[in-house]
Design a protein around this motif. Structure first.
Motif, mmCIF file in Angstrom:
data_model
loop_
_atom_site.group_PDB
_atom_site.id
_atom_site.type_symbol
_atom_site.label_atom_id
_atom_site.label_comp_id
_atom_site.label_asym_id
_atom_site.label_seq_id
_atom_site.Cartn_x
_atom_site.Cartn_y
_atom_site.Cartn_z
ATOM 1 N N GLY A 143 -64.978 28.619 43.457
ATOM 2 C CA GLY A 143 -65.097 29.885 42.741
ATOM 3 C C GLY A 143 -63.968 30.832 43.088
ATOM 4 O O GLY A 143 -63.120 30.548 43.939
ATOM 5 N N SER A 144 -63.976 31.984 42.459
ATOM 6 C CA SER A 144 -62.870 32.921 42.612
ATOM 7 C C SER A 144 -63.025 33.852 43.811
ATOM 8 O O SER A 144 -62.067 34.493 44.217
ATOM 9 N N ARG A 145 -64.215 33.949 44.368
ATOM 10 C CA ARG A 145 -64.423 34.897 45.473
ATOM 11 C C ARG A 145 -63.913 34.337 46.800
ATOM 12 O O ARG A 145 -63.725 33.129 46.944
ATOM 13 N N ILE A 146 -63.715 35.222 47.746
ATOM 14 C CA ILE A 146 -63.366 34.824 49.105
ATOM 15 C C ILE A 146 -64.669 34.631 49.886
ATOM 16 O O ILE A 146 -65.529 35.509 49.890
ATOM 17 N N HIS A 147 -64.803 33.485 50.503
ATOM 18 C CA HIS A 147 -65.999 33.168 51.285
ATOM 19 C C HIS A 147 -65.772 33.618 52.731
ATOM 20 O O HIS A 147 -64.645 33.619 53.210
ATOM 21 N N GLY A 148 -66.832 33.959 53.415
ATOM 22 C CA GLY A 148 -66.719 34.380 54.811
ATOM 23 C C GLY A 148 -66.325 33.224 55.715
ATOM 24 O O GLY A 148 -65.154 32.858 55.821
ATOM 25 N N ARG A 149 -67.293 32.630 56.338
ATOM 26 C CA ARG A 149 -67.065 31.518 57.265
ATOM 27 C C ARG A 149 -67.250 30.212 56.506
ATOM 28 O O ARG A 149 -68.305 29.972 55.912
ATOM 29 N N VAL A 150 -66.233 29.343 56.526
ATOM 30 C CA VAL A 150 -66.221 28.109 55.742
ATOM 31 C C VAL A 150 -66.019 26.923 56.678
ATOM 32 O O VAL A 150 -65.216 26.975 57.612
ATOM 33 N N LEU A 151 -66.744 25.836 56.391
ATOM 34 C CA LEU A 151 -66.632 24.594 57.153
ATOM 35 C C LEU A 151 -66.106 23.499 56.243
ATOM 36 O O LEU A 151 -66.631 23.285 55.151
ATOM 37 N N GLU A 152 -65.063 22.821 56.704
ATOM 38 C CA GLU A 152 -64.551 21.634 56.015
ATOM 39 C C GLU A 152 -64.907 20.423 56.865
ATOM 40 O O GLU A 152 -64.413 20.284 57.993
ATOM 41 N N LEU A 153 -65.757 19.552 56.339
ATOM 42 C CA LEU A 153 -66.125 18.322 57.040
ATOM 43 C C LEU A 153 -65.125 17.229 56.684
ATOM 44 O O LEU A 153 -64.753 17.078 55.519
ATOM 45 N N ALA A 154 -64.696 16.460 57.678
ATOM 46 C CA ALA A 154 -63.777 15.335 57.475
ATOM 47 C C ALA A 154 -62.474 15.799 56.830
ATOM 48 O O ALA A 154 -62.115 15.399 55.731
#
Length: 193
Positions: free
Chosen positions: A41-52
């Motif tokens: 989406g276009s919004r900025i997310h707070g805390r984000v996790l990328e798995l693998a």
């Protein structure tokens, strides 16, 4: 039949080649990255996790839509490559973690999992899904990006892996967006409060 690849196999691949699947240069991989970005989406997310996170080919793009990014991978060589890719980014942290046993602490507003779920045997996939109760914030989003065609070193059938995984989640997750090609699919789900 080929044995399912595990952490040691991925580590070997990333030691031998920093981009074993051409994720930085391949046009189809670039299209998938754009689909992941659209799913976020276009919004900025707070805390984000990328798995693998692999070699970090999606990490910088994910960070652009995050206040803070935690990227993790089980293969030490992949962790080193992601750290190198994000070395100039103070808002990003990269950790070694073997799924589903080791997961970062805290809740995340968005979790992105690309090309990982079908490498986990069913029992580990179910355990990862159960952990999402403490991982994904209320009203948080989940973006999944995976191939849906069969290939030899997967631990489970690629087709339908998003449906199988979200059915195992200990909460309701509504699919909000999807993009599908002949080879892969990207879906975004919203956690119900």
């Amino acid at each position: 039949m080929t044995t399912a690849i595990g952490i040691a196999g991925f580590d070997k691949k990333f030691q031998e080649d920093a981009d074993p699947w051409g994720t930085f240069a391949n046009r189809d991989e670039a299209n998938k990255r754009r689909a992941i970005e659209r799913a976020m989406g276009s919004r900025i997310h707070g805390r984000v996790l990328e798995l693998a996170s692999g070699n970090g080919s999606n990490s910088r793009m994910i960070l652009q839509h995050s206040l803070r990014l935690v990227a993790c991978d089980g293969a030490p060589a992949a962790v080193a490559l992601t750290r190198r890719e994000l070395s100039d980014e103070p808002r990003a942290k990269v950790y070694e973690c073997a799924l589903p046993a080791e997961l970062p602490v805290g809740r995340f507003d968005l979790v992105v999992a690309a090309e990982i779920l079908y490498y986990l045997p069913p029992a580990k996939l179910a355990r990862l899904a159960r952990n999402f109760d403490r991982l994904l914030s209320p009203n948080g989003s989940l973006v999944l990006a995976h191939h849906h065609v069969r290939f030899a070193d997967a631990a489970s059938q690629p087709a339908g892996v998003h449906d199988r995984f979200t059915a195992m989640l200990p909460f309701s997750a509504q699919k909000q967006w999807t993009f599908r090609t002949g080879r892969w699919v990207v879906d975004r789900y919203q956690r119900a409060r």
